[in-house]
Motif scaffolding. Structure first.
Motif, mmCIF file in Angstrom:
data_model
loop_
_atom_site.group_PDB
_atom_site.id
_atom_site.type_symbol
_atom_site.label_atom_id
_atom_site.label_comp_id
_atom_site.label_asym_id
_atom_site.label_seq_id
_atom_site.Cartn_x
_atom_site.Cartn_y
_atom_site.Cartn_z
ATOM 1 N N ALA A 66 0.844 -1.191 0.000
ATOM 2 C CA ALA A 66 0.000 0.000 0.000
ATOM 3 C C ALA A 66 0.880 1.243 0.000
ATOM 4 O O ALA A 66 1.988 1.233 0.552
ATOM 5 C CB ALA A 66 -0.909 -0.007 1.222
ATOM 6 N N SER A 67 0.407 2.305 -0.615
ATOM 7 C CA SER A 67 1.203 3.539 -0.724
ATOM 8 C C SER A 67 1.680 4.045 0.624
ATOM 9 O O SER A 67 2.826 4.461 0.764
ATOM 10 C CB SER A 67 0.401 4.633 -1.431
ATOM 11 O OG SER A 67 0.217 4.319 -2.770
ATOM 12 N N GLN A 139 -11.712 13.745 0.618
ATOM 13 C CA GLN A 139 -11.496 14.210 1.997
ATOM 14 C C GLN A 139 -10.040 14.065 2.433
ATOM 15 O O GLN A 139 -9.671 14.521 3.513
ATOM 16 C CB GLN A 139 -12.380 13.433 2.969
ATOM 17 C CG GLN A 139 -13.846 13.746 2.856
ATOM 18 C CD GLN A 139 -14.662 12.984 3.897
ATOM 19 O OE1 GLN A 139 -14.167 12.617 4.957
ATOM 20 N NE2 GLN A 139 -15.915 12.744 3.584
ATOM 21 N N GLY A 140 -9.214 13.403 1.620
ATOM 22 C CA GLY A 140 -7.805 13.229 1.963
ATOM 23 C C GLY A 140 -7.538 12.055 2.894
ATOM 24 O O GLY A 140 -6.491 11.991 3.528
ATOM 25 N N VAL A 141 -8.482 11.119 2.988
ATOM 26 C CA VAL A 141 -8.311 9.941 3.838
ATOM 27 C C VAL A 141 -7.726 8.822 2.989
ATOM 28 O O VAL A 141 -8.301 8.435 1.983
ATOM 29 C CB VAL A 141 -9.664 9.499 4.451
ATOM 30 C CG1 VAL A 141 -9.500 8.229 5.275
ATOM 31 C CG2 VAL A 141 -10.259 10.628 5.277
ATOM 32 N N ASP A 142 -6.569 8.304 3.423
ATOM 33 C CA ASP A 142 -5.947 7.224 2.661
ATOM 34 C C ASP A 142 -6.194 5.881 3.350
ATOM 35 O O ASP A 142 -6.972 5.788 4.291
ATOM 36 C CB ASP A 142 -4.463 7.497 2.422
ATOM 37 C CG ASP A 142 -3.638 7.467 3.695
ATOM 38 O OD1 ASP A 142 -4.169 7.082 4.768
ATOM 39 O OD2 ASP A 142 -2.456 7.810 3.631
ATOM 40 N N ARG A 181 -0.819 8.955 -0.457
ATOM 41 C CA ARG A 181 0.383 9.438 0.221
ATOM 42 C C ARG A 181 1.321 8.272 0.508
ATOM 43 O O ARG A 181 0.874 7.180 0.828
ATOM 44 C CB ARG A 181 0.014 10.121 1.517
ATOM 45 C CG ARG A 181 -0.625 11.483 1.259
ATOM 46 C CD ARG A 181 -1.150 12.053 2.526
ATOM 47 N NE ARG A 181 -2.448 11.398 2.718
ATOM 48 C CZ ARG A 181 -3.296 11.703 3.677
ATOM 49 N NH1 ARG A 181 -2.990 12.581 4.549
ATOM 50 N NH2 ARG A 181 -4.440 11.078 3.763
ATOM 51 N N VAL A 182 2.603 8.549 0.404
ATOM 52 C CA VAL A 182 3.610 7.553 0.743
ATOM 53 C C VAL A 182 4.180 7.869 2.123
ATOM 54 O O VAL A 182 4.015 8.969 2.646
ATOM 55 C CB VAL A 182 4.745 7.500 -0.313
ATOM 56 C CG1 VAL A 182 4.234 6.938 -1.616
ATOM 57 C CG2 VAL A 182 5.359 8.863 -0.523
#
Length: 184
Positions: A66-67, A139-142, A181-182
């Protein structure tokens, strides 16, 4: 109506942007060793695994994870730009055309993300096609918080409509969300 939109829009997107996907794939190959298009197994509707296509943004030797579990150093210079503009997602138009994905829905996860799969199954999220974008992404939730992600995905599934999908697409195009995001 949603499937008709997905089919028509993805076909039109591939016709209009196929050249761009090809050019970007060539740039990716020149930027770092490996294929321009990356194929990876992902979990789709009803928990079935399918092959998801993206422009490769990481170095070839990067482990399949996963990232949020992947170090930032694994992302190529060009890959950072492709991710920031969300252009790495363009090959997924093929997945949408084939009916494996939708434009809007929960992001497909890796088969190794068992907690997320379990949480989504428990909440009925796996009953819908995964999407290129979705409420959680805007929403920016990874995927680093599987329970929270599954809750947001379940709210989307319970209240989804064609109009809300169009709004999510517009919010994504307007820059909503930060992408995958990493690890720092």
């Amino acid at each position: 109506m949603k499937r008709l939109f997905d089919f028509t829009a993805s076909l039109a997107g591939l016709i209009c942007l196929g050249w761009l996907i090809g050019v970007l794939a060539i740039f990716v190959r020149r930027d770092s060793e490996g294929p321009g298009i990356y194929a990876q197994p992902r979990v789709g509707r009803d928990g079935r695994v399918f092959t998801c296509y993206k422009l490769r943004t990481m170095h070839r030797a990067t482990a399949s994870a996963a990232s949020h579990e992947t170090p930032a150093s694994a992302v190529t210079a060009l890959g950072r730009r492709l991710r920031s503009w969300k252009l790495d997602e363009l090959p997924q138009l093929w997945n949408v055309l084939r009916g494996e994905m939708s434009f809007v829905g929960p992001r497909p996860c890796l088969p190794s993300q068992t907690l997320l799969i379990e949480e989504r199954a428990r909440r009925g999220v796996l009953a819908v096609r995964p999407g290129i974008t979705g409420e959680a992404q805007v929403q920016g939730v990874d995927m680093s918080d599987p329970v929270r992600l599954a809750e947001i995905d379940a709210r989307y599934v319970a209240s989804r409509s064609f109009l809300s999908d169009l709004k999510l697409i517009l919010r994504t195009v307007a820059g909503g969300g930060r992408g995958d995001r990493v690890r720092a």
